[in-house]
Design a protein around this motif. Structure first.
Motif, PDB file in Angstrom:
ATOM      1  N   LYS A   1      49.048  42.867  44.979  1.00  0.00           N
ATOM      2  CA  LYS A   1      47.979  42.082  44.347  1.00  0.00           C
ATOM      3  C   LYS A   1      48.340  40.601  44.338  1.00  0.00           C
ATOM      4  O   LYS A   1      47.484  39.732  44.554  1.00  0.00           O
ATOM      5  N   GLN A   2      49.604  40.331  44.154  1.00  0.00           N
ATOM      6  CA  GLN A   2      50.058  38.938  44.159  1.00  0.00           C
ATOM      7  C   GLN A   2      49.867  38.320  45.548  1.00  0.00           C
ATOM      8  O   GLN A   2      49.515  37.141  45.671  1.00  0.00           O
TER       9      GLN A   2
ATOM     10  N   ASP B   1      46.203  37.485  45.841  1.00  0.00           N
ATOM     11  CA  ASP B   1      45.827  36.391  44.945  1.00  0.00           C
ATOM     12  C   ASP B   1      46.328  35.052  45.479  1.00  0.00           C
ATOM     13  O   ASP B   1      45.632  34.026  45.404  1.00  0.00           O
ATOM     14  N   GLU B   2      47.550  35.016  46.046  1.00  0.00           N
ATOM     15  CA  GLU B   2      48.144  33.756  46.480  1.00  0.00           C
ATOM     16  C   GLU B   2      47.721  33.349  47.896  1.00  0.00           C
ATOM     17  O   GLU B   2      47.602  32.155  48.190  1.00  0.00           O
TER      18      GLU B   2
END
Length: 346
Positions: A230-231, A234-235
């Motif tokens: 998920k990171q 998101d990034e």
């Protein structure tokens, strides 16, 4: 005087006696001529009917004298091979029409040289108007009283259109099979990674369990998940996230050996089925996979990722669902233990 009178009376009788046999002979000759005329006319009518039947059926008669290699054919064969009516089948003409077909014909004749039953001959002709055509003939040998083959008689027709229809039907069938196989592949394949999808993976796992039960073999299951995915999304955005998934899938496929299946079963979760592998080999495969993904993504122009791996071996009472649940539980144990590691199911 009496003698002269007798001669005058005998002369008509002599003429009648002479003329009567001649008249009978003439009558018989006339009757015979009429019968021959009628038979010739009937024969001509039958020939005309035969020619008409050949035209309607699109077939022609073709014969070959074995000793002289002389060919004869009917008017309809001229139409079939594309030459003017009445053209005789000379050697030069046949050499031009049957470039390879003459060899095909003679090869078939030779292979059937002792046949007493009809056989099939197929050969090609170069029709001046229609190009290469395939002719099919029902052939029959004619033998002498001594048993020597004298002639081959053929009833010939153009089979090109039939071949084209069969070829078209075969192409359609092959295309339909290819479409069906493609649809089946799409139904069982994860589009993003090219690996098997969840449906195909679980079906394969069911079959692998049945085989292991029947053969009393071993079966290992590896379930792995990308850490902090998920990171990554998101990034770096979902497009980069998809590229990461595709790279992990590529590495997993490269590490799957013969008889092993790698699959993406949803999101960032993957599995690998190892049929016939003992526990030590499954553990080694899980560790190699973990290291390969960590190293592979670090060298790619992508965010570096790691995976957590859960491993389970088929137990006596396992189904595909229970085996998967145990491997999945081991995966979450690896995550709880700090990620980027392999955990074994209880």
């Amino acid at each position: 005087m009496t003698f002269a009178r007798d001669q005058r009376h005998e002369l008509p009788l002599l003429m009648v006696a002479t003329a009567l046999p001649i008249g009978v002979m003439l009558l018989r000759h006339f009757a015979l001529s009429m019968r021959l005329y009628r038979r010739n006319r009937e024969l001509q009518e039958k020939v005309t009917q035969l020619q008409l039947a050949e035209q309607l059926a699109g077939v022609g008669r073709w014969s070959v004298d074995i000793a002289t290699r002389r060919h004869r054919w009917s008017e309809e064969v001229c139409t079939i091979v594309g030459v003017p009516p009445g053209t005789p089948p000379t050697d030069d003409l046949l050499a031009g029409l049957l470039v390879d077909g003459l060899k095909q014909m003679e090869t078939t004749f030779y292979s059937h040289r002792t046949d007493r039953e009809p056989f099939i001959v197929e050969f090609e002709v170069e029709n001046p108007r229609r190009g290469t055509r395939i002719l099919r003939a029902r052939a029959s040998n004619s033998f002498s009283a001594e048993g020597a083959r004298e002639q081959v008689f053929m009833v010939v027709q153009d089979a090109t259109d039939e071949y084209l229809r069969v070829a078209a039907a075969e192409r359609e069938r092959a295309e339909a099979v290819a479409r069906e196989e493609e649809a089946q592949l799409l139904a069982n394949t994860d589009v993003l990674t090219g690996l098997a999808n969840r449906r195909a993976a679980m079906a394969t796992l069911d079959r692998a369990i049945m085989t292991a039960r029947r053969c009393r073999g071993e079966l290992g299951l590896i379930v792995f998940d990308i850490d902090h995915f998920k990171q990554v999304n998101d990034e770096h955005g979902h497009a980069i996230g998809d590229r990461v998934l595709a790279e992990v899938g590529r590495i997993a496929a490269r590490n799957a050996r013969d008889g092993q299946l790698a699959a993406r079963i949803g999101g960032e979760e993957f599995l690998m089925i190892l049929a016939g592998a003992p526990e030590l080999a499954v553990t080694g495969a899980a560790e190699r996979l973990r290291l390969a993904i960590e190293a592979g993504t670090s060298m790619a122009p992508l965010p570096n990722v790691t995976v957590s791996v859960g491993q389970a071996m088929l137990g006596p009472g396992d189904t595909s669902l229970s085996l998967f649940a145990r491997a999945d539980e081991a995966l979450y144990a690896a995550k709880r233990g700090g990620r980027n590691r392999v955990a074994l199911a209880a």
